[in-house]
Design an enzyme around this catalytic site. Structure first.
Site, mmCIF file in Angstrom:
data_model
loop_
_atom_site.group_PDB
_atom_site.id
_atom_site.type_symbol
_atom_site.label_atom_id
_atom_site.label_comp_id
_atom_site.label_asym_id
_atom_site.label_seq_id
_atom_site.Cartn_x
_atom_site.Cartn_y
_atom_site.Cartn_z
ATOM 1 N N THR A 127 0.825 -1.199 0.000
ATOM 2 C CA THR A 127 0.000 0.000 0.000
ATOM 3 C C THR A 127 0.862 1.253 0.000
ATOM 4 O OG1 THR A 127 -1.698 -1.159 1.261
ATOM 5 C CG2 THR A 127 -1.783 1.248 1.263
ATOM 6 N N VAL A 139 -6.275 11.479 8.653
ATOM 7 C CA VAL A 139 -5.065 11.765 7.887
ATOM 8 C C VAL A 139 -5.299 11.715 6.381
ATOM 9 C CG1 VAL A 139 -2.717 11.005 7.416
ATOM 10 C CG2 VAL A 139 -3.592 10.907 9.739
ATOM 11 N N ALA A 180 3.317 3.269 7.904
ATOM 12 C CA ALA A 180 4.345 2.470 7.241
ATOM 13 C C ALA A 180 5.533 2.216 8.172
ATOM 14 C CB ALA A 180 4.821 3.186 5.983
ATOM 15 N N HIS A 228 20.258 28.806 13.482
ATOM 16 C CA HIS A 228 19.475 29.975 13.092
ATOM 17 C C HIS A 228 19.729 30.287 11.628
ATOM 18 C CE1 HIS A 228 17.409 33.775 13.829
ATOM 19 N NE2 HIS A 228 18.338 34.365 13.124
#
Ligand SMILES: Cc1cc2nc3c(=O)[nH]c(=O)nc-3n(C[C@H](O)[C@H](O)[C@H](O)COP(=O)(O)OP(=O)(O)OC[C@H]3O[C@@H](n4cnc5c(N)ncnc54)[C@H](O)[C@@H]3O)c2cc1C
Ligand SMILES: Cc1cc2nc3c(=O)[nH]c(=O)nc-3n(C[C@H](O)[C@H](O)[C@H](O)COP(=O)(O)OP(=O)(O)OC[C@H]3O[C@@H](n4cnc5c(N)ncnc54)[C@H](O)[C@@H]3O)c2cc1C
Lengths: 459, 52, 459
Positions: free
Chosen positions: A44, A181, A313, A436
């Protein structure tokens, strides 16, 4: 008479994420392995799940970028979506990874058997009359899209995620049934492609498994994007009309659209495969296992979407690896499912690891929490994304959960995973200054704040 | 040396070292760090466990 | 007669990353603080460094996306760059963050003094005749662009990064002198905007401070993007021509371009500020400090680009916070500079933490290392980016360095930072399965491989 396919240390039924990960790890550990797959290895995730949907989501991001290019000083005109080209791109990514995986299974000398297998004894799987004998058997037949009672898919107007991945056009309008989802990911793609999208969800929130704060941020972001949501409103019925569907909800309202995507969850593939006959305990079709993923019958284990753990998964990978190491006698520690990172790849992304504030309270923790608004994060401002990083910690104790919403936050959950699983104290994270300007600084700032030393924090 | 750090934190120990110390029954306040800035490293805990 | 500005627990000279972080943390810890800034709080990073360059880089990404949109099935036409709009976007991001920072300093009741300060004693800084007395003084006057002897900047044809951020057009062609971080970032932006770009670097590699493997990957990627590089070739001279500049190299070749960006490094701002007079030890203009960042004179400390540590904003933050905590008696651990993450935000990005293979060998470590090619990483394939994640570990010991190249890998270095600084063993990272499909999986796969249990690894 059945022919013999041979005897193996491990016979795996189903070549998806769970099955192939077990096969790879077992062969690494010196076992002989047969991997039986009726369709294509990768299952899948590779062919109808994770990978193709994320390719669509990336092309959706490119479309949004083109549409909003002026904001960033780029003169570009968005003209539309070329669904043929999208599918070519998506299929190329899939086929490249499929080739890689097939090569890998071969290189590790795994016997890949093409065909539909059935458990025909506690130590054997039969494929077209050929028997594969296994010292250990692993069931990993995965899942398929579910629907609601009385709601029939026709693959044209009323479709599943499998069908949605094969569309040759962008629908003008869609109703997405299910705000989990898969539902929100497709809603996000289609909206970026220009469709009118309405999500129908019976529970009061989108991505209801997430911390409520994340759901609310996503709902707000979707509203801004023009994605409509009908929350807390069960679906009642659908009928096809001249040019589409009419979806009726329990509150009496109805929505017309070109199609209806049914994304109400996935059910295990376990019927007619000999599981029940072998004495394996099942519930609502899911194979039941103990904490070692053992079914309680012979040397039969099960992993992935077939068992009632998180349908992800990488959970399949982890479970497959676990079983291989367990039967090899390596005594791997049981999987802590709270520590598995979760990502929803819609725009903005939603990501989390650990437990929600609510769960923490239910488990009796005294907690402290902080939410760092991405408005204070330079890189997020550069990306023009909104959202937040919320960190939940035990009072004077370790981090219990991290919950994030914003573009690209899916990549930040890897760090959060170490923080949660290594039971770090906020102060231990705060000690390390993040680079940063990155989005990961938002995670750093949240920990600085929890450690009592906020840096770039506005109230 | 006094290594109490206020603001909610103790001496800087990594979570992995803290877990290891708990597993080995080592009291971190008795361990002298050999890492950067006197930080307690895994090796220090292992050494302390050996000497117990 | 000099007027009195008052007495403070801490007087900070310079309101950039290092100075303001110290001020914020000190005020949190209950100290009274004066922060003296002649220009704008936020300093180089906010106004002429990190933030504006990353805004340009994001608009460059949007431009590339538009240009390559067909690859992803999106029909869009790239028409060009509207430099006015780019600057508006960039300035909006900067001014938003500037407003936030100013508000924060105010909220924490820091006395921000607008003006040019000078150290006029071991416990005082004078601004326009007004004396600010400090129980502790922190020097944080930062850095400015350097040039080479005899190479004069005119701000029009021969420019510094300060000028480059103010351009009102995209140059047709540019020679970039210096293949370090700042040079490659501007080269990347201009190339995405459509310019012809040539980088001239005297050392044999781009980003020469990085692991050689990263430099090589970046060089290959830049070549593919059509960015030319002259490596190992010192600059000789430049002269302005009718419509641009002619740059001559030591190997005799010359390059014509519309302008020359000089990005050969940054020098400390320390002259004429009374530092030497106060007895502070300086080398090549850098203020010298001990591991507590103390100058050795009175109660004077120094942080940021003014001292010879890594010239990075987050190093400034870390040093500023360190000094505040140190003078408050919290005994913070000394900063491990190897553990500071480094990111170069060009396309593809380069990111690292810890030490290179070469340094590890020089320090006598017996090492193992692995390099995971992003070709095996699903999300990287979706993004169509190339690169690798290299992990260096001590044999049977912790991770010593992580070195990455690829789009967006800058966000992956946050996880790497925890791995390095928490001295994790590869097996401890390998135990945790990363979310699928993310780029962070590449980091996971590299650790799986180092731990002897490769999953999706091709040779
Ligand atoms: C649209 C969508 C998006 C998703 N996105 C993500 C994501 O982004 N991230 C994530 O982590 N997860 C995602 N998932 C979930 C993920 O795909 C699954 O959790 C994962 O594939 C489960 O792996 P598995 O091995 O258990 O089962 P599967 O992948 O379903 O594999 C089972 C395999 O067994 C084979 N099989 C079944 N019966 C037999 C038989 N009798 N004989 C031989 N072979 C048989 C099937 O053909 C199949 O190949 C998504 C799923 C969908 C549907
Ligand atoms: C183009 C460019 C891109 C960069 N990109 C990044 C990046 O992506 N990430 C990163 O980490 N770093 C980056 N840097 C580096 C980063 O900007 C610096 O490391 C950081 O700004 C250093 O902080 P500082 O406080 O030491 O000095 P500065 O930021 O330079 O601040 C010093 C301040 O002191 C003031 N000042 C000086 N003298 C006086 C005086 N006599 N009286 C009063 N005030 C005074 C100045 O006006 C200035 O505001 C970049 C730099 C440049 C130039």
């Amino acid at each position: 008479m059945s022919e013999s396919g041979g005897t193996f240390d491990l016979v795996v039924l189903g070549g998806g994420s769970g099955g192939y990960a077990a096969a790879l790890r077992a062969s690494e550990l010196g076992m002989s392995v047969a991997l039986i797959e009726k369709d294509k290895v990768g299952g899948t995730c590779l062919h109808r799940g994770c990978i193709p949907t994320k390719a669509l989501l990336h092309s959706a991001e490119v479309a949004e970028n083109a549409r909003e290019s002026e904001t960033f000083g780029v003169r570009a005109t968005f003209e539309g979506i070329d669904m043929d080209a999208v599918n070519k791109y998506k299929d190329k990514v899939v086929s490249g990874l499929y080739k890689g995986l097939s090569g890998l299974l071969k290189a590790r000398q795994i016997t890949v058997v093409q065909g539909e297998g059935k458990l025909t004894g506690t130590d054997q799987v039969t494929v077209d009359g050929t028997v594969y004998q296994g010292r250990t058997i692993l069931l990993a037949t995965g899942s398929v899209p579910k629907t609601l009672p009385g709601l029939e898919l026709d693959g044209e107007r009323i479709i599943s995620s499998d069908d949605a991945l094969k569309l040759d056009r962008v629908p003008e309008s869609v109703v997405v049934l299910g705000g989990g989802v898969i539902g929100v990911e497709f809603a996000s793609v289609w909206r970026s492609y220009g469709a009118e999208v309405t999500i129908v969800e019976a529970l009061p929130h989108l991505v209801p498994a997430e911390d409520e704060a994340s759901s609310k941020l996503l709902e707000r972001a979707f509203r801004k994007r023009g994605i409509k949501s009908e929350l807390g409103t069960p679906f009642e019925s659908v009928k096809t009309t001249g040019d589409g569907v009419r979806v009726t909800l329990s509150n009496g309202t109805s929505h017309d659209a070109e199609m209806l995507l049914v994304a109400v969850g996935r059910g295990p593939v376990s019927e007619g495969l000999g599981y029940a006959e072998a004495g394996i305990r099942m519930e609502r079709g899911f194979v039941q296992v103990d904490e070692n993923l053992h079914t309680g019958v012979g040397n039969i284990y099960a992993v992935g979407d077939l068992i009632p753990t998180l349908q992800l998964a990488h959970v399949g990978f982890a479970e497959g690896i676990f079983v291989a190491e367990h039967i090899a006698g390596l005594n791997p520690p049981a999987i802590d499912y709270d520590g598995v990172p979760r990502v929803t790849y819609c725009e903005p992304e939603v990501a989390s690891v650990g437990i929600t504030s609510q769960t923490a309270r239910e488990r009796g923790y005294e907690i402290t929490e902080t939410s760092y608004n991405l408005a204070g994060n330079g890189k997020s401002q550069i990306l023009q994304t909104q959202g937040a990083v919320k960190v939940v910690a035990e009072k004077d104790g370790p981090v219990l959960g991290v919950h994030m919403v914003g573009s690209r936050v899916g990549e930040l959950v890897a760090e959060s995973q170490l923080i949660y699983n290594w039971e770090a104290l906020p102060a231990e994270v705060a000690q390390l200054i993040h680079p940063h300007p990155t989005q990961s600084e938002a995670l750093g700032e949240a920990h600085l704040a929890l450690a009592g030393k906020p840096l770039h924090v506005h109230d | 040396a006094e290594t109490e750090a206020g603001g909610g934190g103790e001496a800087y120990v990594t979570p992995l070292v803290r877990k290891l110390a708990a597993e080995q029954g080592v009291d971190l306040s008795t361990v002298k760090g050999s890492g950067v800035g006197g930080r307690i490293r895994k090796q220090d805990v292992q050494e302390a466990a050996r000497q117990q």
